[in-house]
Design a protein around this motif. Structure first.
Motif, mmCIF file in Angstrom:
data_model
loop_
_atom_site.group_PDB
_atom_site.id
_atom_site.type_symbol
_atom_site.label_atom_id
_atom_site.label_comp_id
_atom_site.label_asym_id
_atom_site.label_seq_id
_atom_site.Cartn_x
_atom_site.Cartn_y
_atom_site.Cartn_z
ATOM 1 N N GLU A 135 -7.210 1.270 -1.932
ATOM 2 C CA GLU A 135 -5.928 0.574 -2.073
ATOM 3 C C GLU A 135 -5.779 -0.511 -1.006
ATOM 4 O O GLU A 135 -5.301 -1.608 -1.298
ATOM 5 N N VAL A 159 0.821 -1.206 0.000
ATOM 6 C CA VAL A 159 0.000 0.000 0.000
ATOM 7 C C VAL A 159 0.857 1.259 0.000
ATOM 8 O O VAL A 159 0.552 2.224 -0.688
ATOM 9 N N GLN A 190 -5.318 -4.426 -1.980
ATOM 10 C CA GLN A 190 -4.096 -5.138 -1.608
ATOM 11 C C GLN A 190 -4.377 -6.299 -0.654
ATOM 12 O O GLN A 190 -3.769 -7.362 -0.781
#
Length: 97
Positions: free
Chosen positions: A68, A48, A72
């Motif tokens: 994000e 990240v 992830q």
């Protein structure tokens, strides 16, 4: 998930002269949040890079950060129930591996 435990310096932790093996779910999430893409050579798109997002308090940055984190962690096979980045001092992530 049980794996090698890392200490505060991000080195392998030892216990009784051997590697410390413990539940590392929290450790894995921390590593994914802190690392940038390219840090894991086997998984170059994982990471990240949360420090980049923390420098900007704008709401758009928070939405990008939340997106994000979701992307992830899902890439790492983490089942997400909730991600809350409204308080950047205390990001809440609920889910499991």
């Amino acid at each position: 998930m049980e794996d090698f435990k890392l200490n505060e310096e991000m080195d392998l932790a030892f216990e009784n002269g051997d590697f410390s093996i413990e539940n590392t779910d929290q450790q894995n999430i921390e590593l994914i949040l802190l690392t940038h893409k390219g840090s894991f050579k086997e998984y170059p798109i994982l990471g990240v890079g949360i420090t980049d997002y923390l420098k900007s308090p704008e709401i758009i940055s928070r939405l990008r950060l939340e997106n994000e984190i979701n992307n992830q962690l899902e890439y790492d096979n983490f089942t997400i129930k909730e991600v809350d980045v409204n308080n950047l001092e205390n990001i809440h992530i609920d889910g499991n591996y």
